[in-house]
Each structure stands twice: as C-alpha cells, then as structure tokens.
Motif scaffolding. Sequence first.
Motif, PDB file in Angstrom:
ATOM      1  N   THR A 144      27.338 104.400  39.239  1.00  0.00           N
ATOM      2  CA  THR A 144      27.455 105.516  39.349  1.00  0.00           C
ATOM      3  C   THR A 144      25.917 106.162  38.669  1.00  0.00           C
ATOM      4  N   ASP A 145      26.156 106.689  37.412  1.00  0.00           N
ATOM      5  CA  ASP A 145      24.730 107.222  36.833  1.00  0.00           C
ATOM      6  C   ASP A 145      24.002 106.060  36.394  1.00  0.00           C
ATOM      7  N   PHE A 146      24.126 104.733  36.456  1.00  0.00           N
ATOM      8  CA  PHE A 146      23.296 103.724  35.905  1.00  0.00           C
ATOM      9  C   PHE A 146      23.135 102.670  36.973  1.00  0.00           C
TER      10      PHE A 146
ATOM     11  N   GLN B  57      17.219 116.150  40.239  1.00  0.00           N
ATOM     12  CA  GLN B  57      18.111 114.871  40.086  1.00  0.00           C
ATOM     13  C   GLN B  57      17.453 113.751  39.880  1.00  0.00           C
ATOM     14  N   PHE B  58      16.464 113.330  40.625  1.00  0.00           N
ATOM     15  CA  PHE B  58      15.512 112.064  40.384  1.00  0.00           C
ATOM     16  C   PHE B  58      15.163 111.955  39.101  1.00  0.00           C
ATOM     17  N   LEU B  59      14.428 112.984  38.780  1.00  0.00           N
ATOM     18  CA  LEU B  59      13.892 112.877  37.290  1.00  0.00           C
ATOM     19  C   LEU B  59      14.814 112.755  36.156  1.00  0.00           C
ATOM     20  N   ILE B  60      15.798 113.388  36.053  1.00  0.00           N
ATOM     21  CA  ILE B  60      16.764 113.230  35.083  1.00  0.00           C
ATOM     22  C   ILE B  60      17.584 112.127  35.160  1.00  0.00           C
ATOM     23  N   ASN B  61      18.137 111.612  36.429  1.00  0.00           N
ATOM     24  CA  ASN B  61      18.816 110.315  36.204  1.00  0.00           C
ATOM     25  C   ASN B  61      17.882 109.032  35.955  1.00  0.00           C
ATOM     26  N   ILE B  62      16.700 109.155  36.579  1.00  0.00           N
ATOM     27  CA  ILE B  62      15.647 107.852  36.377  1.00  0.00           C
ATOM     28  C   ILE B  62      15.216 108.222  34.893  1.00  0.00           C
ATOM     29  N   GLY B  63      15.016 109.199  34.283  1.00  0.00           N
ATOM     30  CA  GLY B  63      14.607 109.536  32.940  1.00  0.00           C
ATOM     31  C   GLY B  63      15.619 108.989  31.867  1.00  0.00           C
ATOM     32  N   VAL B  64      17.024 109.231  32.247  1.00  0.00           N
ATOM     33  CA  VAL B  64      17.950 108.703  31.533  1.00  0.00           C
ATOM     34  C   VAL B  64      18.139 107.137  31.494  1.00  0.00           C
ATOM     35  N   ASN B  65      18.059 106.581  32.735  1.00  0.00           N
ATOM     36  CA  ASN B  65      18.075 105.072  32.793  1.00  0.00           C
ATOM     37  C   ASN B  65      16.939 104.550  32.208  1.00  0.00           C
TER      38      ASN B  65
ATOM     39  N   LEU C 241      29.678 126.304  35.149  1.00  0.00           N
ATOM     40  CA  LEU C 241      29.416 124.873  35.195  1.00  0.00           C
ATOM     41  C   LEU C 241      29.332 124.285  33.607  1.00  0.00           C
ATOM     42  N   LEU C 242      29.194 125.107  32.885  1.00  0.00           N
ATOM     43  CA  LEU C 242      29.051 124.676  31.147  1.00  0.00           C
ATOM     44  C   LEU C 242      30.431 124.663  30.923  1.00  0.00           C
ATOM     45  N   LEU C 243      31.487 125.498  31.293  1.00  0.00           N
ATOM     46  CA  LEU C 243      32.944 125.214  30.854  1.00  0.00           C
ATOM     47  C   LEU C 243      33.703 124.258  31.330  1.00  0.00           C
ATOM     48  N   GLU C 244      33.015 123.197  32.456  1.00  0.00           N
ATOM     49  CA  GLU C 244      33.664 122.046  32.795  1.00  0.00           C
ATOM     50  C   GLU C 244      33.851 121.083  32.018  1.00  0.00           C
ATOM     51  N   PRO C 245      32.826 120.654  31.194  1.00  0.00           N
ATOM     52  CA  PRO C 245      31.228 121.074  31.205  1.00  0.00           C
ATOM     53  C   PRO C 245      30.562 119.905  31.942  1.00  0.00           C
ATOM     54  N   ASP C 246      29.547 120.689  32.744  1.00  0.00           N
ATOM     55  CA  ASP C 246      28.436 120.083  33.502  1.00  0.00           C
ATOM     56  C   ASP C 246      26.991 120.419  33.237  1.00  0.00           C
ATOM     57  N   PHE C 247      26.561 120.117  32.057  1.00  0.00           N
ATOM     58  CA  PHE C 247      25.139 120.354  31.432  1.00  0.00           C
ATOM     59  C   PHE C 247      23.972 119.977  32.574  1.00  0.00           C
ATOM     60  N   GLY C 248      24.252 118.982  33.072  1.00  0.00           N
ATOM     61  CA  GLY C 248      23.053 118.280  34.104  1.00  0.00           C
ATOM     62  C   GLY C 248      23.033 118.901  35.364  1.00  0.00           C
ATOM     63  N   ALA C 249      24.089 119.541  35.743  1.00  0.00           N
ATOM     64  CA  ALA C 249      24.359 120.472  37.185  1.00  0.00           C
ATOM     65  C   ALA C 249      23.570 121.637  36.883  1.00  0.00           C
ATOM     66  N   THR C 250      23.988 122.288  35.643  1.00  0.00           N
ATOM     67  CA  THR C 250      23.382 123.617  35.385  1.00  0.00           C
ATOM     68  C   THR C 250      21.867 123.493  35.285  1.00  0.00           C
ATOM     69  N   VAL C 251      21.415 122.486  34.569  1.00  0.00           N
ATOM     70  CA  VAL C 251      19.915 122.404  34.381  1.00  0.00           C
ATOM     71  C   VAL C 251      19.209 122.264  35.641  1.00  0.00           C
TER      72      VAL C 251
ATOM     73  N   PRO D  41      17.625 112.331  27.301  1.00  0.00           N
ATOM     74  CA  PRO D  41      19.111 112.068  26.518  1.00  0.00           C
ATOM     75  C   PRO D  41      20.110 111.429  27.675  1.00  0.00           C
ATOM     76  N   THR D  42      21.047 110.895  27.186  1.00  0.00           N
ATOM     77  CA  THR D  42      22.001 110.326  28.362  1.00  0.00           C
ATOM     78  C   THR D  42      22.884 111.575  28.898  1.00  0.00           C
ATOM     79  N   LYS D  43      22.753 111.671  30.138  1.00  0.00           N
ATOM     80  CA  LYS D  43      23.529 112.741  30.875  1.00  0.00           C
ATOM     81  C   LYS D  43      24.394 112.052  32.369  1.00  0.00           C
ATOM     82  N   GLY D  44      25.370 112.429  32.487  1.00  0.00           N
ATOM     83  CA  GLY D  44      26.134 112.099  33.639  1.00  0.00           C
ATOM     84  C   GLY D  44      25.483 113.078  34.979  1.00  0.00           C
ATOM     85  N   LEU D  45      24.606 112.250  35.760  1.00  0.00           N
ATOM     86  CA  LEU D  45      24.179 112.892  37.029  1.00  0.00           C
ATOM     87  C   LEU D  45      23.899 111.957  38.001  1.00  0.00           C
TER      88      LEU D  45
END
Length: 412
Positions: free
Chosen positions: A274-276, A333-341, A170-180, A346-350
């Motif tokens: 999407t993200d926002f 995913q709820f917490l990360i997306n709303i936390g980013v918004n 997942l990190l090679l894609e990279p997709d840090f959010g999905a990994t977390v 930190p901004t993360k594409g999730l």
Amino acid sequence: MLALLRPYPSPLFGRRGLDLDFPLLAGCLALLGLGLVMITSASSEVAAVNSGNPLYHMTRHLIYLVIGLIAAGVTLLIPMATWQRFGGTLLLAAFALLVLVLIPGIGREVNGSSRWIGFGAFNVQPSEIAKLFVVVYLAGYLVRRQEEVRESWAGFFKPFVVLLPMAGLLLLEPDFGATVVMMGAAAAMLFLGGVGLLRFGLMVALAVGAVFVLVQTQEYRLQRLITFTDPWADQFGSGYQLTQALIAFGRGEWFGVGLGNSIQKQFYLPEAHTDFVFAVLAEELGLIGALLTVALFVFVSVRALYIGLWAEKAKQFFSAYVAYGLAFLWIGQFLINIGVNVGLLPTKGLTLPFLSYGGSSLVICCVSLALLLRIEWEHRTELDNENVEFDEADFAEADADVGNAKEARHAR
C-alpha cells in the motif's frame, strides 16, 4: 445507464470510434499494469500467511481495477457541462460521506483511524471521493465568480467557507495527508484562476502556519517529524518503517534484485503493498526502474496540465480548472508518497496513484483519467466552445450516413 448515455456525443461512440488521447491513456495504463505486477509481488508473502492464498490481494485489486475501468467508461459518456451543473450536489454528497464515516457503527476504524465505510467485504474511503468532488465544485465556482476571485478579497475567501469545514472533517478521521493534498490542489486552482500574488502569498503563509499548529497539537505528528529527521535513532520503534524502506532502496542498487525477489516485503516492511509499494519496486527493479516509474508519473502529470492549458485556450474554463485540479491531486500524492518512501518527508499514510493497493483510490484514479480524456476530446472536437456551434450530427455516424444517402438520391 450506458444505453441512456449512448445517444450523446462521446469519445466512445463517435464517427472515429474510440477517440481518446493516446499518450495520456497509454501512460496511465502502463502505471496500472505496473501497479498490478508490483502489488502481486509485494503482497504475496503477507497474503499467503494471512489468508492462505498468495494471490488474495492481487485478486481483490483486479476486481477494483475492473470496477474502476467500468466507472471510467461511464464517465467518458458524461459531458463536462453535466459535471458543472451538478457541482453543488456533488459537494453536498462529499460532506455527507465525510460525516457518515465518523458515525460509530458506519465508519470502520483501522489502525486508529476511521476512514472507511464498509460494504460487506469491501471498504469505501470517502476522502478519495471528496477530493474529486471538491475539484469539480471549485472549478465551477471559479467560472461563476471569475472576476470576483481575481479582483476582490471576498471572492478569494468564499471558497474557504466550504474548504475549511471539509478539511476539519478529514482531520477528525484523522487523514492529514488527504487534507494537505486537497488544500494544495485547491490553492493551485485558485492561483491558476487568477488570484493575485498578495492574496496567494497570504494563503500560503496561513497554510504553513496551520500545518505548524496541527503538528504541535498532536503528539504523534510531532514524533513523526522528529523521527523523519533521524530514523536510525529509533530504528526498531518510531523509525522502523522508514529505515526498512531505506534498506529496500539500498538493496535494489542500480538494477534491482529481480521481480519477486524482495526481502523487505517478507514482513520487514509494513504496508509493503500500500503506502510503501514504491520501496519494494525500487528493491526489485533498482534505481533505473524507480527513475523510469517517476518519469512515467511526471509524463502523465504534465500531460494532464497541458490538457488543462488547451481547454483554457479554447475558452472551456470549467474543463480547464478541472484538469488543473486533477493534475495537482496526482502531483500532490506522487510527491508525498515518494517523498515518504525515500525519507524526504515524514511518514504519512497516503497511497501512490495507480500503483498502490486500495480500491477507492484506484477507482477514483480511473474516473479522474476518464475526466481528463473527456476534457481533451471536448477541446479537440470544440464541444461546448462558446465560439462554435455544435451539432450532434457531426459526431453521430448514423446521422452522417443518412445525410450521405439523401445526397445520393438528389444526385440521381
């Protein structure tokens, strides 16, 4: 496919007809409906300019929604015992998809990330599928190795032989959010599976250390972390997305500017559908609408955790761990997306489950919902309970009618 599965007991074809957990179903359908409305509103300006059709993204989202509901219907017909039996196969499929997406010519690169496999006009995001399959596999492992997980270090570390390589892919894609999100859900499942506080504390410490190292080794991640602390310091550069999202929240005030009246979606806020999408929702529906949406998220997440608790009390341990894992995937995913918004993370594409535009995420959310509904139904009907003998005639209306007819003949 449906004809082959129909003879088996299910919440779709039983004596009661459609026999589903209405509170969870109603909550998720409300989120799906709200998501369709907000995507239509948030994407109309961008779609009109890019494709000439303001309803372009809404149409595609509707197609994904139909596919997701069909997939959910099929999932409702599949017993949880079948998922448990094929957990290893599903894990291998997840690995295969994550490898394929990294192969040039197969994986599609968008904005510097290779996260999608293209099928004509549609893209499949393997990370969404992988998160679901990891939950299914890990639930099976916790059932098979329950005592080992609770009492020995070996039982605790063995799952990471699988999880760490998958996180690496997942990190090679990279997709840090999905990994977390994936690793967070796995950690929660291990904790609820009985891992001792000492081992769990060590796992948390190692996870925090790994995140720190990953942030330090990638310049763009470090820049996002710095920007998130003060986005206004570079509001037209690295802090642009966050500042525009915060402006959307500020414009919304208490009751919003009205559905469809967002200014930020008009090319000010990137990835508005999407993200926002939550920022656009807050601008159009205000603080009250945003809080009600959060309350709906909390409700479906807590309901999913309760379904896991009920299954565990009924000694349906595989189903319980799957429910816990799916609930924590949603919560993460709820917490990360709303936390980013709102600028808390930190901004993360999730994507935001059920609400954001994105085919793979939407379909997997529908499948996850169906799994939870199946788990609740099996618990309530005591299907697969080790203390109860199950007879399919108890659920097949046709068999019940035959039995009633025989009794009537004997009475005569």
